[in-house]
Design a protein around this motif. Sequence first.
Motif, PDB file in Angstrom:
ATOM      1  N   TYR A 217     -91.998  -7.757   7.954  1.00  0.00           N
ATOM      2  CA  TYR A 217     -91.965  -8.462   6.774  1.00  0.00           C
ATOM      3  C   TYR A 217     -90.611  -7.979   5.942  1.00  0.00           C
ATOM      4  O   TYR A 217     -89.750  -8.766   5.640  1.00  0.00           O
ATOM      5  CB  TYR A 217     -93.194  -8.467   5.950  1.00  0.00           C
ATOM      6  CG  TYR A 217     -92.873  -9.247   4.586  1.00  0.00           C
ATOM      7  CD1 TYR A 217     -93.237 -10.583   4.648  1.00  0.00           C
ATOM      8  CD2 TYR A 217     -92.282  -8.773   3.474  1.00  0.00           C
ATOM      9  CE1 TYR A 217     -92.967 -11.170   3.223  1.00  0.00           C
ATOM     10  CE2 TYR A 217     -92.331  -9.112   2.108  1.00  0.00           C
ATOM     11  CZ  TYR A 217     -92.618 -10.463   2.147  1.00  0.00           C
ATOM     12  OH  TYR A 217     -92.392 -11.102   0.861  1.00  0.00           O
ATOM     13  N   SER A 218     -90.499  -6.462   5.783  1.00  0.00           N
ATOM     14  CA  SER A 218     -89.391  -6.091   4.830  1.00  0.00           C
ATOM     15  C   SER A 218     -88.220  -6.234   5.474  1.00  0.00           C
ATOM     16  O   SER A 218     -87.118  -6.458   4.926  1.00  0.00           O
ATOM     17  CB  SER A 218     -89.955  -4.679   4.482  1.00  0.00           C
ATOM     18  OG  SER A 218     -89.067  -4.309   3.512  1.00  0.00           O
ATOM     19  N   ASN A 220     -87.136  -8.143   8.222  1.00  0.00           N
ATOM     20  CA  ASN A 220     -86.773  -9.630   7.918  1.00  0.00           C
ATOM     21  C   ASN A 220     -85.904  -9.929   6.603  1.00  0.00           C
ATOM     22  O   ASN A 220     -84.687 -10.489   6.710  1.00  0.00           O
ATOM     23  CB  ASN A 220     -87.924 -10.614   8.035  1.00  0.00           C
ATOM     24  CG  ASN A 220     -87.287 -12.118   8.026  1.00  0.00           C
ATOM     25  OD1 ASN A 220     -86.674 -12.667   8.973  1.00  0.00           O
ATOM     26  ND2 ASN A 220     -87.842 -12.655   7.127  1.00  0.00           N
ATOM     27  N   ASN A 221     -86.601  -9.529   5.316  1.00  0.00           N
ATOM     28  CA  ASN A 221     -86.124  -9.875   3.981  1.00  0.00           C
ATOM     29  C   ASN A 221     -84.666  -9.046   3.992  1.00  0.00           C
ATOM     30  O   ASN A 221     -83.733  -9.544   3.402  1.00  0.00           O
ATOM     31  CB  ASN A 221     -86.872  -9.442   3.035  1.00  0.00           C
ATOM     32  CG  ASN A 221     -87.875 -10.513   2.547  1.00  0.00           C
ATOM     33  OD1 ASN A 221     -88.020 -11.521   3.027  1.00  0.00           O
ATOM     34  ND2 ASN A 221     -88.960 -10.176   1.862  1.00  0.00           N
ATOM     35  N   THR A 222     -84.678  -7.847   4.294  1.00  0.00           N
ATOM     36  CA  THR A 222     -83.491  -6.940   4.346  1.00  0.00           C
ATOM     37  C   THR A 222     -82.179  -7.614   5.259  1.00  0.00           C
ATOM     38  O   THR A 222     -81.003  -7.657   4.645  1.00  0.00           O
ATOM     39  CB  THR A 222     -83.740  -5.612   4.801  1.00  0.00           C
ATOM     40  OG1 THR A 222     -84.633  -5.027   3.813  1.00  0.00           O
ATOM     41  CG2 THR A 222     -82.575  -4.631   4.374  1.00  0.00           C
ATOM     42  N   SER A 252     -80.241 -14.368  -3.083  1.00  0.00           N
ATOM     43  CA  SER A 252     -81.542 -14.243  -2.242  1.00  0.00           C
ATOM     44  C   SER A 252     -82.786 -14.169  -3.270  1.00  0.00           C
ATOM     45  O   SER A 252     -83.906 -14.081  -2.590  1.00  0.00           O
ATOM     46  CB  SER A 252     -81.275 -13.008  -1.525  1.00  0.00           C
ATOM     47  OG  SER A 252     -80.410 -13.319  -0.666  1.00  0.00           O
ATOM     48  N   SER A 256     -86.764 -14.854  -2.149  1.00  0.00           N
ATOM     49  CA  SER A 256     -87.654 -13.516  -1.833  1.00  0.00           C
ATOM     50  C   SER A 256     -88.763 -13.791  -2.511  1.00  0.00           C
ATOM     51  O   SER A 256     -89.745 -13.601  -2.263  1.00  0.00           O
ATOM     52  CB  SER A 256     -86.690 -12.428  -2.326  1.00  0.00           C
ATOM     53  OG  SER A 256     -85.638 -12.263  -1.223  1.00  0.00           O
ATOM     54  N   THR A 259     -90.865 -16.621  -1.063  1.00  0.00           N
ATOM     55  CA  THR A 259     -91.643 -16.464  -0.069  1.00  0.00           C
ATOM     56  C   THR A 259     -92.873 -15.239  -0.193  1.00  0.00           C
ATOM     57  O   THR A 259     -93.790 -15.138   0.167  1.00  0.00           O
ATOM     58  CB  THR A 259     -90.787 -15.605   0.921  1.00  0.00           C
ATOM     59  OG1 THR A 259     -89.729 -16.326   1.271  1.00  0.00           O
ATOM     60  CG2 THR A 259     -91.065 -15.121   2.197  1.00  0.00           C
ATOM     61  N   SER A 260     -92.361 -14.432  -1.320  1.00  0.00           N
ATOM     62  CA  SER A 260     -93.529 -13.301  -1.664  1.00  0.00           C
ATOM     63  C   SER A 260     -94.682 -13.904  -2.343  1.00  0.00           C
ATOM     64  O   SER A 260     -95.726 -13.433  -1.889  1.00  0.00           O
ATOM     65  CB  SER A 260     -92.929 -12.359  -2.549  1.00  0.00           C
ATOM     66  OG  SER A 260     -91.919 -11.602  -2.094  1.00  0.00           O
ATOM     67  N   THR A 297     -90.743  -6.922  -0.877  1.00  0.00           N
ATOM     68  CA  THR A 297     -89.884  -7.621  -1.537  1.00  0.00           C
ATOM     69  C   THR A 297     -88.791  -6.972  -2.568  1.00  0.00           C
ATOM     70  O   THR A 297     -87.718  -6.942  -2.640  1.00  0.00           O
ATOM     71  CB  THR A 297     -90.591  -8.734  -2.459  1.00  0.00           C
ATOM     72  OG1 THR A 297     -91.541  -9.399  -1.432  1.00  0.00           O
ATOM     73  CG2 THR A 297     -89.726  -9.771  -3.330  1.00  0.00           C
ATOM     74  N   SER A 300     -86.464  -4.655  -0.381  1.00  0.00           N
ATOM     75  CA  SER A 300     -85.382  -5.430   0.386  1.00  0.00           C
ATOM     76  C   SER A 300     -84.173  -5.758  -0.589  1.00  0.00           C
ATOM     77  O   SER A 300     -83.082  -5.965  -0.458  1.00  0.00           O
ATOM     78  CB  SER A 300     -85.834  -6.844   1.044  1.00  0.00           C
ATOM     79  OG  SER A 300     -86.413  -7.511   0.255  1.00  0.00           O
TER      80      SER A 300
END
Length: 323
Positions: A217-218, A220-222, A252, A256, A259-260, A297, A300
């Motif tokens: 998850y992390s 992907n955000n980064t 972003s 973010s 999504t979170s 979240t 990232s």
Amino acid sequence: MSKKKTQETPVTMPEKVYNFCSKKKMILGILIAVAVVLVAGIIIRGVHLAIEFKGGTLITYTYQGDINTNDVETAVKEVINTSIVVRTGESLDTGGKQLTISFTSEEGLTADRQTELTDALRNKFADADLEIYDSNDVSPSSGREFLLKCLIAVIFAAIMVIIYIAIRFRKIGGWSAGVCSIFALCFDILIAMTTTIVFGFEFNSNIVAVILTILGYSINNTIVIYDRIRENRKLMPKATLNELINVSCTQSLTRSIRTSITTIGTMLVVTIVVLVKGYDSLLSFSVPLMFGLISGTYSSLFVAPVTWSWWKGKEDKKGKKSE
């Protein structure tokens, strides 16, 4: 297309650009605070390794009616003087009620001791119709081997992430970006471990699943933010790295957060259902994961890009001194 025309291309600049790169002290402060809470949790609550890691015995009984887990714990401790975990649930196959007793030990549980334990429980709960459903011993060596495999899996995943980011973002300093993304992941894992200890959960296979889920998850955000920085580099060729990071993270931010809210909200619903239904064993997955997703979240948007900004700033200063 000329550079002048390129700069005139709409970049969908946000109305307000937040200065993420100025938050280095805040990031360091939060990191120190989490480390202090982790150490305090270890001292006060201790680290509870499950039998998957430490070795021990797991016994499952079927039963009828209602059983108080505190009474079960008291009865078991009279036979086996050690710390135990008692859980109740339902069989996925038959739907019948099940009672699971687990405890860590070096030598396991002999047949005679198991018979003694079963007799003690049957005498204590005569109306429950207790029957042994399953019994397993996990040796300490098997537990250590399982822990080693888990660590190798996490380390291997981290190395692959660094290589991937280094190749994909090589034009904007991909190797350093990859290392900083792993630093952010370490922060997320630290949050998950701190949550596990503070809430008194066992370190079991659930925490491994949590770490791997947070990692995916992390990162992907980064990568989404790094992608945005790379795109903005083409659209804003004269901008400094700090300006690119601030603009890209601001762009972003909404995505973010949305999504979170979706993912964390889902885990919150799972946690509530687990509490209502009494499947306490799943709490060691849902609660650390929920905090880990919040951390993912944050890391990232702040930890990975801001740490990368600090790294590149140090490199530029060294380059100027060498000249």
